[in-house]
Design a protein around this motif. Structure first.
Motif, PDB file in Angstrom:
ATOM      1  N   GLU A 178       0.854  -1.184   0.000  1.00  0.00           N
ATOM      2  CA  GLU A 178       0.000   0.000   0.000  1.00  0.00           C
ATOM      3  C   GLU A 178       0.891   1.235   0.000  1.00  0.00           C
ATOM      4  O   GLU A 178       1.986   1.216   0.574  1.00  0.00           O
ATOM      5  CB  GLU A 178      -0.889   0.035   1.239  1.00  0.00           C
ATOM      6  CG  GLU A 178      -2.112  -0.805   1.133  1.00  0.00           C
ATOM      7  CD  GLU A 178      -3.019  -0.625   2.344  1.00  0.00           C
ATOM      8  OE1 GLU A 178      -3.068   0.475   2.941  1.00  0.00           O
ATOM      9  OE2 GLU A 178      -3.681  -1.614   2.696  1.00  0.00           O
ATOM     10  N   ASP A 179       0.407   2.301  -0.592  1.00  0.00           N
ATOM     11  CA  ASP A 179       1.228   3.516  -0.686  1.00  0.00           C
ATOM     12  C   ASP A 179       1.460   4.186   0.661  1.00  0.00           C
ATOM     13  O   ASP A 179       2.321   5.047   0.783  1.00  0.00           O
ATOM     14  CB  ASP A 179       0.633   4.504  -1.684  1.00  0.00           C
ATOM     15  CG  ASP A 179      -0.647   5.163  -1.204  1.00  0.00           C
ATOM     16  OD1 ASP A 179      -1.330   4.595  -0.318  1.00  0.00           O
ATOM     17  OD2 ASP A 179      -0.975   6.234  -1.720  1.00  0.00           O
ATOM     18  N   ASP A 193      -1.584   0.921 -10.482  1.00  0.00           N
ATOM     19  CA  ASP A 193      -2.957   1.403 -10.640  1.00  0.00           C
ATOM     20  C   ASP A 193      -3.933   0.303 -11.041  1.00  0.00           C
ATOM     21  O   ASP A 193      -5.068   0.277 -10.577  1.00  0.00           O
ATOM     22  CB  ASP A 193      -3.016   2.530 -11.676  1.00  0.00           C
ATOM     23  CG  ASP A 193      -2.300   3.779 -11.207  1.00  0.00           C
ATOM     24  OD1 ASP A 193      -2.254   4.032  -9.987  1.00  0.00           O
ATOM     25  OD2 ASP A 193      -1.753   4.501 -12.066  1.00  0.00           O
ATOM     26  N   LYS A 250      -4.667   2.357  -2.822  1.00  0.00           N
ATOM     27  CA  LYS A 250      -3.594   2.575  -3.793  1.00  0.00           C
ATOM     28  C   LYS A 250      -2.417   1.655  -3.473  1.00  0.00           C
ATOM     29  O   LYS A 250      -1.991   1.551  -2.325  1.00  0.00           O
ATOM     30  CB  LYS A 250      -3.149   4.038  -3.760  1.00  0.00           C
ATOM     31  CG  LYS A 250      -2.148   4.361  -4.835  1.00  0.00           C
ATOM     32  CD  LYS A 250      -1.832   5.846  -4.866  1.00  0.00           C
ATOM     33  CE  LYS A 250      -0.778   6.097  -5.936  1.00  0.00           C
ATOM     34  NZ  LYS A 250      -0.402   7.477  -6.028  1.00  0.00           N
ATOM     35  N   ASP A 292       3.491   3.181  -9.395  1.00  0.00           N
ATOM     36  CA  ASP A 292       2.128   2.896  -8.964  1.00  0.00           C
ATOM     37  C   ASP A 292       1.617   1.638  -9.660  1.00  0.00           C
ATOM     38  O   ASP A 292       1.924   1.388 -10.820  1.00  0.00           O
ATOM     39  CB  ASP A 292       1.204   4.070  -9.305  1.00  0.00           C
ATOM     40  CG  ASP A 292       1.499   5.300  -8.472  1.00  0.00           C
ATOM     41  OD1 ASP A 292       2.170   5.178  -7.428  1.00  0.00           O
ATOM     42  OD2 ASP A 292       1.048   6.394  -8.872  1.00  0.00           O
TER      43      ASP A 292
END
Length: 132
Positions: A50-51, A94, A117, A92
């Motif tokens: 996770e970001d 996405d 994210k 990322d």
């Protein structure tokens, strides 16, 4: 400590969905370790998180990391291997393609949580040691 590329028996060990622990460095130089899923491809390691995870910030600040892979089955942790190297890319995820890849590898199912994210990082090892 041997340098990479790893020999065929090490490559084979890393291709298994074994449990692993990734180590990053905090700003004060102390280690930060967490269990993680990983995948091994063309001499590099795919990691995903996770970001909001602390390890992501640590990787961005200092790309030096280590991954320790623990053997499964009857040998347990007596079979293990550590890869030392650097994060060479962070991007990322996405489409959640990378986390699904890891979830399928470890659970046989796509990743359950679809509303957060995700970020992928690639570890390029320089050297390794262990008892696979």
């Amino acid at each position: 400590m041997p340098s990479v590329p790893v020999p065929p028996e090490i490559d084979e060990f890393l291709r298994l969905p074994n449990p692993a622990v990734v180590a990053t460095l905090r700003a004060d130089g102390s280690p930060h370790t967490v269990p993680t899923w990983y995948d091994w491809e063309d001499g590099r390691v795919l990691l995903n998180m996770e970001d909001s995870r602390l390890r992501l910030g640590y990787m961005r600040r200092d790309p030096r990391v280590a991954l320790t892979v623990l053997g499964g089955g009857g040998d347990g942790w007596y079979r293990h291997l550590s890869l030392l190297g650097r994060i060479v890319s962070i991007a990322d995820d996405d489409s959640l393609e990378d986390i699904d890849r890891l979830a399928l590898r470890y659970t046989g199912q796509p990743f359950r949580t679809r509303d957060r994210k995700r970020v992928s990082a690639w570890l390029e090892p320089d050297r390794w040691h262990g008892w696979p």
